[in-house]
Design a protein around this motif. Structure first.
Motif, mmCIF file in Angstrom:
data_model
loop_
_atom_site.group_PDB
_atom_site.id
_atom_site.type_symbol
_atom_site.label_atom_id
_atom_site.label_comp_id
_atom_site.label_asym_id
_atom_site.label_seq_id
_atom_site.Cartn_x
_atom_site.Cartn_y
_atom_site.Cartn_z
ATOM 1 N N GLY A 281 0.822 -1.198 0.000
ATOM 2 C CA GLY A 281 0.000 0.000 0.000
ATOM 3 C C GLY A 281 0.854 1.244 0.000
ATOM 4 N N ALA A 282 0.225 2.370 -0.204
ATOM 5 C CA ALA A 282 0.904 3.668 -0.152
ATOM 6 C C ALA A 282 0.181 4.551 0.857
ATOM 7 C CB ALA A 282 0.900 4.329 -1.523
ATOM 8 N N SER A 283 0.891 5.559 1.363
ATOM 9 C CA SER A 283 0.314 6.498 2.316
ATOM 10 C C SER A 283 -0.262 5.742 3.519
ATOM 11 C CB SER A 283 -0.745 7.352 1.603
ATOM 12 O OG SER A 283 -1.220 8.385 2.431
ATOM 13 N N LYS A 284 -1.521 5.981 3.855
ATOM 14 C CA LYS A 284 -2.116 5.328 5.029
ATOM 15 C C LYS A 284 -2.225 3.820 4.841
ATOM 16 C CE LYS A 284 -6.806 6.318 3.365
ATOM 17 N NZ LYS A 284 -8.006 7.155 3.579
ATOM 18 N N TRP A 285 -2.205 3.371 3.595
ATOM 19 C CA TRP A 285 -2.322 1.937 3.330
ATOM 20 C C TRP A 285 -1.031 1.180 3.597
ATOM 21 C CZ3 TRP A 285 -6.243 -1.240 3.086
ATOM 22 C CH2 TRP A 285 -7.516 -0.711 2.859
ATOM 23 N N ILE A 286 0.084 1.883 3.834
ATOM 24 C CA ILE A 286 1.294 1.186 4.265
ATOM 25 C C ILE A 286 1.038 0.492 5.603
ATOM 26 C CG2 ILE A 286 3.656 1.486 5.115
ATOM 27 C CD1 ILE A 286 4.083 3.613 3.022
ATOM 28 N N VAL A 287 0.542 1.246 6.566
ATOM 29 C CA VAL A 287 0.282 0.688 7.895
ATOM 30 C C VAL A 287 -0.859 -0.314 7.843
ATOM 31 C CG1 VAL A 287 -0.416 1.236 10.254
ATOM 32 C CG2 VAL A 287 1.189 2.728 9.056
ATOM 33 N N ARG A 288 -1.893 -0.011 7.093
ATOM 34 C CA ARG A 288 -3.029 -0.935 7.003
ATOM 35 C C ARG A 288 -2.605 -2.268 6.392
ATOM 36 N NH1 ARG A 288 -7.950 3.082 4.978
ATOM 37 N NH2 ARG A 288 -7.958 4.410 6.843
ATOM 38 N N SER A 289 -1.773 -2.215 5.362
ATOM 39 C CA SER A 289 -1.313 -3.447 4.720
ATOM 40 C C SER A 289 -0.430 -4.253 5.657
ATOM 41 C CB SER A 289 -0.555 -3.117 3.424
ATOM 42 O OG SER A 289 -1.393 -2.472 2.496
ATOM 43 N N LEU A 290 0.431 -3.561 6.412
ATOM 44 C CA LEU A 290 1.274 -4.255 7.383
ATOM 45 C C LEU A 290 0.435 -4.900 8.483
ATOM 46 C CD1 LEU A 290 4.238 -1.731 7.729
ATOM 47 C CD2 LEU A 290 4.335 -4.004 6.686
ATOM 48 N N ASN B 39 -2.641 -5.922 8.215
ATOM 49 C CA ASN B 39 -3.335 -7.068 7.631
ATOM 50 C C ASN B 39 -2.422 -8.290 7.562
ATOM 51 O OD1 ASN B 39 -5.719 -5.669 7.221
ATOM 52 N ND2 ASN B 39 -5.207 -5.083 5.126
ATOM 53 N N TYR B 40 -1.121 -8.025 7.452
ATOM 54 C CA TYR B 40 -0.153 -9.121 7.397
ATOM 55 C C TYR B 40 0.219 -9.621 8.790
ATOM 56 C CZ TYR B 40 4.514 -11.157 7.396
ATOM 57 O OH TYR B 40 5.605 -11.956 7.656
ATOM 58 N N ASP B 41 0.632 -8.678 9.682
ATOM 59 C CA ASP B 41 1.132 -9.071 11.003
ATOM 60 C C ASP B 41 1.028 -7.857 11.929
ATOM 61 O OD1 ASP B 41 2.814 -9.541 13.262
ATOM 62 O OD2 ASP B 41 3.972 -11.009 12.150
ATOM 63 N N VAL B 42 0.092 -7.888 12.845
ATOM 64 C CA VAL B 42 -0.154 -6.744 13.728
ATOM 65 C C VAL B 42 1.069 -6.416 14.573
ATOM 66 C CG1 VAL B 42 -1.521 -5.901 15.681
ATOM 67 C CG2 VAL B 42 -2.650 -7.134 13.812
ATOM 68 N N GLU B 43 1.728 -7.439 15.092
ATOM 69 C CA GLU B 43 2.895 -7.211 15.954
ATOM 70 C C GLU B 43 4.030 -6.547 15.178
ATOM 71 O OE1 GLU B 43 6.025 -9.784 18.737
ATOM 72 O OE2 GLU B 43 4.109 -10.666 18.128
ATOM 73 N N PHE B 44 4.279 -7.032 13.961
ATOM 74 C CA PHE B 44 5.323 -6.407 13.157
ATOM 75 C C PHE B 44 4.941 -4.975 12.802
ATOM 76 C CE2 PHE B 44 7.069 -5.117 9.076
ATOM 77 C CZ PHE B 44 8.426 -5.244 9.326
ATOM 78 N N ARG C 149 5.764 -2.728 15.620
ATOM 79 C CA ARG C 149 7.214 -2.525 15.708
ATOM 80 C C ARG C 149 7.668 -1.532 14.642
ATOM 81 N NH1 ARG C 149 12.094 -7.059 14.954
ATOM 82 N NH2 ARG C 149 13.804 -5.535 15.083
ATOM 83 N N PHE C 150 7.137 -1.658 13.464
ATOM 84 C CA PHE C 150 7.466 -0.770 12.347
ATOM 85 C C PHE C 150 7.126 0.679 12.703
ATOM 86 C CE2 PHE C 150 6.669 1.314 8.310
ATOM 87 C CZ PHE C 150 7.595 0.760 7.443
ATOM 88 N N VAL C 151 5.928 0.892 13.208
ATOM 89 C CA VAL C 151 5.499 2.244 13.569
ATOM 90 C C VAL C 151 6.362 2.805 14.693
ATOM 91 C CG1 VAL C 151 3.609 3.598 14.573
ATOM 92 C CG2 VAL C 151 3.129 1.916 12.776
ATOM 93 N N ARG C 152 6.640 1.993 15.716
ATOM 94 C CA ARG C 152 7.466 2.459 16.837
ATOM 95 C C ARG C 152 8.851 2.892 16.365
ATOM 96 N NH1 ARG C 152 5.477 -2.130 19.555
ATOM 97 N NH2 ARG C 152 7.480 -3.187 19.219
ATOM 98 N N ALA C 153 9.423 2.148 15.443
ATOM 99 C CA ALA C 153 10.774 2.457 14.972
ATOM 100 C C ALA C 153 10.831 3.827 14.316
ATOM 101 C CB ALA C 153 11.246 1.376 13.999
ATOM 102 N N PHE C 154 9.891 4.094 13.427
ATOM 103 C CA PHE C 154 9.907 5.384 12.718
ATOM 104 C C PHE C 154 9.424 6.516 13.620
ATOM 105 C CE2 PHE C 154 10.322 2.440 9.244
ATOM 106 C CZ PHE C 154 11.208 3.100 8.395
ATOM 107 N N ASP C 155 8.497 6.227 14.514
ATOM 108 C CA ASP C 155 8.019 7.240 15.441
ATOM 109 C C ASP C 155 9.151 7.697 16.353
ATOM 110 O OD1 ASP C 155 5.893 8.826 16.490
ATOM 111 O OD2 ASP C 155 5.704 7.454 18.188
ATOM 112 N N ASP C 156 9.979 6.763 16.800
ATOM 113 C CA ASP C 156 11.108 7.093 17.664
ATOM 114 C C ASP C 156 12.093 8.012 16.950
ATOM 115 O OD1 ASP C 156 12.713 7.064 19.934
ATOM 116 O OD2 ASP C 156 13.780 5.248 19.341
ATOM 117 N N PHE C 157 12.324 7.731 15.672
ATOM 118 C CA PHE C 157 13.252 8.595 14.930
ATOM 119 C C PHE C 157 12.652 9.979 14.717
ATOM 120 C CE2 PHE C 157 14.534 10.429 10.839
ATOM 121 C CZ PHE C 157 15.845 10.751 11.161
#
Length: 244
Positions: A180-189, A191-196, A199-207
């Motif tokens: 996905g693109a834009s908001k669908w990046i997180v939505r697609s992730l 849909n695949y794996d909530v835990e991952f 983790r993905f959001v936390r990593a970029f949010d921290d930066f």
């Protein structure tokens, strides 16, 4: 600027819009965030219309009945090109809208189209070749090296943006999932794996909040590890070896 007074609920507004503006269409669907229960104050009505009298597909944005409305218009053949294009780019925007849509009108054509959309979604995107995976590993490594070595906060923000797109695409495509693109990046992730996804959001949010690169670097190495890790030495693209 016209004021938005949403006096009608989404489905009733969409139904009235179709009855008034496209009374002779073959079929129509209401899709998007209002159907998924994810509507916000700025959400619009995504309406997919099928009419065999349309000479070609088109998209139009307008305001009616107090709602912002996005029209996705197709004849009974032209939509197939959009299905094909979405499949090839692994972003099933059109099939998803058709599959999730609420039927507003149907002259007996919509079932076939919905079945096509659902077949595409169930099939999943085309598997990446070994060559494609190697190329994507290289481009992630290149962006990651730029990110690690970057001393500019301004530049780092946009390198991080690139890494977010590359890493989400790699994780999803190597696991045979839609991207996905834009908001669908997180939505697609999610849909695949909530835990991952978290983790993905936390990593970029921290930066973005604290300037801490560590979690993004660890995330990149985690994503690449099953496929050989970072790739630089020995990578080649487009080189023709001389014949013996």
């Amino acid at each position: 600027m016209r004021e938005h007074n949403k006096e009608l609920a989404p489905i009733k507004a969409a139904q009235k819009f179709i009855n008034t503006q496209f009374p002779h269409c073959d079929a129509a669907l209401l899709a998007g965030s209002v159907v998924r229960g994810e509507a916000t104050e700025t959400s619009d009505l995504d309406i997919v219309i099928f009419d065999n009298n349309f000479s070609s597909s088109y998209r139009e944005s307008l305001i009616d009945l107090g709602w912002k409305i996005e029209i996705f218009a197709h004849n009974l053949i032209s939509y197939k090109a959009f299905f094909k294009s979405d499949y090839e780019r692994a972003r099933p925007s059109m099939p998803r809208m058709v599959s999730e849509g609420i039927v507003l009108k149907d002259n007996g054509v919509i079932e076939v189209i919905i079945n096509e959309a659902e077949d595409i979604l169930a099939k999943g995107p085309e598997l990446w070749s070994i060559e494609t995976i190697m190329a994507k590993r290289y481009f992630i490594t290149d962006a990651l090296d730029d990110f690690i070595g970057c001393d500019s906060r301004a530049e780092g923000i946009f390198i991080a943006n690139t890494l977010a797109e590359l890493l989400s695409e790699f994780m999803l495509r190597t696991n045979h999932r839609w991207v996905g693109a834009s908001k669908w990046i997180v939505r697609s992730l999610r849909n695949y794996d909530v835990e991952f996804a978290e983790r993905f959001v936390r990593a970029f949010d921290d930066f973005y909040k604290n300037g801490n690169k560590k979690q993004i670097i660890q995330l990149a190495d985690f994503v690449l590890l099953p496929y050989g890790g970072r790739l630089f030495d020995g990578f080649s693209l487009g080189k023709n070896d001389p014949s013996p």
